[in-house]
Design an enzyme around this catalytic site. Structure first.
Site, PDB file in Angstrom:
ATOM      1  N   LYS A  53       0.845  -1.204   0.000  1.00 59.85           N
ATOM      2  CA  LYS A  53       0.000   0.000   0.000  1.00 59.85           C
ATOM      3  C   LYS A  53       0.879   1.252   0.000  1.00 59.85           C
ATOM      4  CE  LYS A  53      -3.920  -2.432   1.979  1.00 59.85           C
ATOM      5  NZ  LYS A  53      -4.781  -2.773   3.122  1.00 59.85           N
ATOM      6  N   GLN A  97      -5.478  -2.016   9.309  1.00 59.02           N
ATOM      7  CA  GLN A  97      -5.266  -3.317   8.680  1.00 59.02           C
ATOM      8  C   GLN A  97      -5.825  -4.420   9.579  1.00 59.02           C
ATOM      9  OE1 GLN A  97      -4.061  -3.480   5.596  1.00 59.02           O
ATOM     10  NE2 GLN A  97      -4.175  -5.693   5.501  1.00 59.02           N
ATOM     11  N   ASP A 120     -11.513   1.801   2.862  1.00 64.30           N
ATOM     12  CA  ASP A 120     -11.672   0.337   2.771  1.00 64.30           C
ATOM     13  C   ASP A 120     -13.137  -0.038   2.515  1.00 64.30           C
ATOM     14  OD1 ASP A 120      -9.464  -1.344   2.923  1.00 64.30           O
ATOM     15  OD2 ASP A 120      -9.309  -1.199   5.107  1.00 64.30           O
TER      16      ASP A 120
HETATM   17  N1  GUN Z   1      -6.944  -7.534   5.596  1.00 61.90           N
HETATM   18  C1  GUN Z   1      -7.045  -8.264   4.461  1.00 61.90           C
HETATM   19  N2  GUN Z   1      -7.507  -7.495   3.445  1.00 61.90           N
HETATM   20  C2  GUN Z   1      -7.695  -6.256   3.960  1.00 61.90           C
HETATM   21  C3  GUN Z   1      -8.145  -5.027   3.405  1.00 61.90           C
HETATM   22  O1  GUN Z   1      -8.486  -4.909   2.214  1.00 61.90           O
HETATM   23  N3  GUN Z   1      -8.202  -3.985   4.278  1.00 61.90           N
HETATM   24  C4  GUN Z   1      -7.862  -4.091   5.590  1.00 61.90           C
HETATM   25  N4  GUN Z   1      -7.972  -3.008   6.356  1.00 61.90           N
HETATM   26  N5  GUN Z   1      -7.451  -5.212   6.125  1.00 61.90           N
HETATM   27  C5  GUN Z   1      -7.360  -6.295   5.324  1.00 61.90           C
END
Ligand code: GUN
Length: 283
Positions: A53, A97, A120
């Site tokens: 990211k 996350q 998200d």
């Molecule tokens: N854990 C696995 N995929 C994601 C995601 O797309 N966003 C977040 N915040 N956590 C995750």
């Protein structure tokens, strides 16, 4: 001939479009989109995701901040960081996350995120708006799946779409978005009777369960489009999906590889949402 749905190429296209949008926003309003990522502890999968990211932010011209908290951080401390970033004008997108350590209430933390910054698409308000088709941030992995299908020329309308897995991050929102694109949708899960009967009639099969080689050639329809949202490590430590890629390859019409498929799209769509959040803040 089987088409390999190229997540590398399509995610690069999306990121290039976002980079152009970021430039335009900066030139027109002086605003640089900003993303803050909070990571708690050292889950290996999360660490890789968060690194990707940050890298994508650098590629697209988005300002990024990473907040690393120890695994034993209190819920209160995590929540106060979320509230601080909610109020920070440099930050347009904010995500925590997942997964979080067991002593932290994940729902409570997600609910604390300002809806306008929920890039998200995980907050209850966003999920509700998605369900009724109102403007919202679409969750990155399912949105990425739709874009992969659209940009690979896979028709969705009128097709039988079958999803294996009912997670809040992949299965459930993928079902909603496929439905909005006029597919006929079935969601399968751990209690589904005769899984192969369902998967075997799917024109579009989306799998996100976290079990290597769960979907084998005898379970898929000839010519189907297969979207593999699984990210697992096999016995040799190699990253693999949930589908037996080599086994199904000759039978299906199109398939996403792992790596090089859905995972890259998740990150690209996050950049897309962060730009959107900054644009909305600019008006
Ligand atoms: N854990 C696995 N995929 C994601 C995601 O797309 N966003 C977040 N915040 N956590 C995750």
């Amino acid at each position: 001939m089987t088409t390999v749905i190229d997540g590398r190429k399509i995610s690069a296209e999306i990121k290039a479009e976002v980079a152009a949008g970021v430039e335009k926003l900066k030139a027109e309003s002086g605003i640089t989109p900003g993303l803050a990522v909070i990571i708690v502890g050292e889950d290996p999968g999360s660490t890789i995701y968060v690194r990707n990211k940050e890298k994508a932010c650098a590629e697209t011209g988005i300002y990024s901040e990473k907040h690393e908290l120890p695994a034993d951080v209190s819920e209160e401390e995590l929540l106060s960081l979320v509230y601080r970033l909610n109020d920070d004008p440099k930050i347009h997108g904010l995500l925590v996350q997942l997964p979080l350590p067991k002593h932290i209430d994940e729902d409570k933390v997600i609910d604390a995120i300002e809806v306008k910054k929920d890039v998200d698409g995980f907050t209850p308000v966003n999920v509700g708006n998605m369900l009724i088709g109102k403007e919202c941030f679409l969750p990155c992995t399912p949105h990425g799946i739709i874009v992969l299908l659209q940009r690979s020329g896979v028709e969705i309308a009128g097709k039988d779409a079958v999803i294996v897995g009912r997670s809040n991050i992949v299965g459930k929102p993928a079902a909603v978005l496929l439905l909005q694109n006029n597919a006929t949708v079935t969601i399968c899960h751990s209690k589904t009777k005769d899984l192969a009967a369902h998967t075997g009639r799917a024109d579009i099969l989306v799998v996100g369960i976290g079990q290597p080689k769960m979907i084998t050639a005898d379970m898929v329809k000839a010519g189907a489009a297969i979207v593999d949202a699984g990210i697992n490590r096999n016995e040799e430590g190699k990253v693999v999906g949930d589908v037996d890629y080599d086994g199904v390859f000759d039978k299906v019409g199109a398939i996403t590889p792992v790596p090089g498929g859905v995972g890259l799209m998740t990150v690209a769509m996050l950049m897309f949402n962060t730009l959107e959040a900054a644009k909305r803040a600019a008006v």
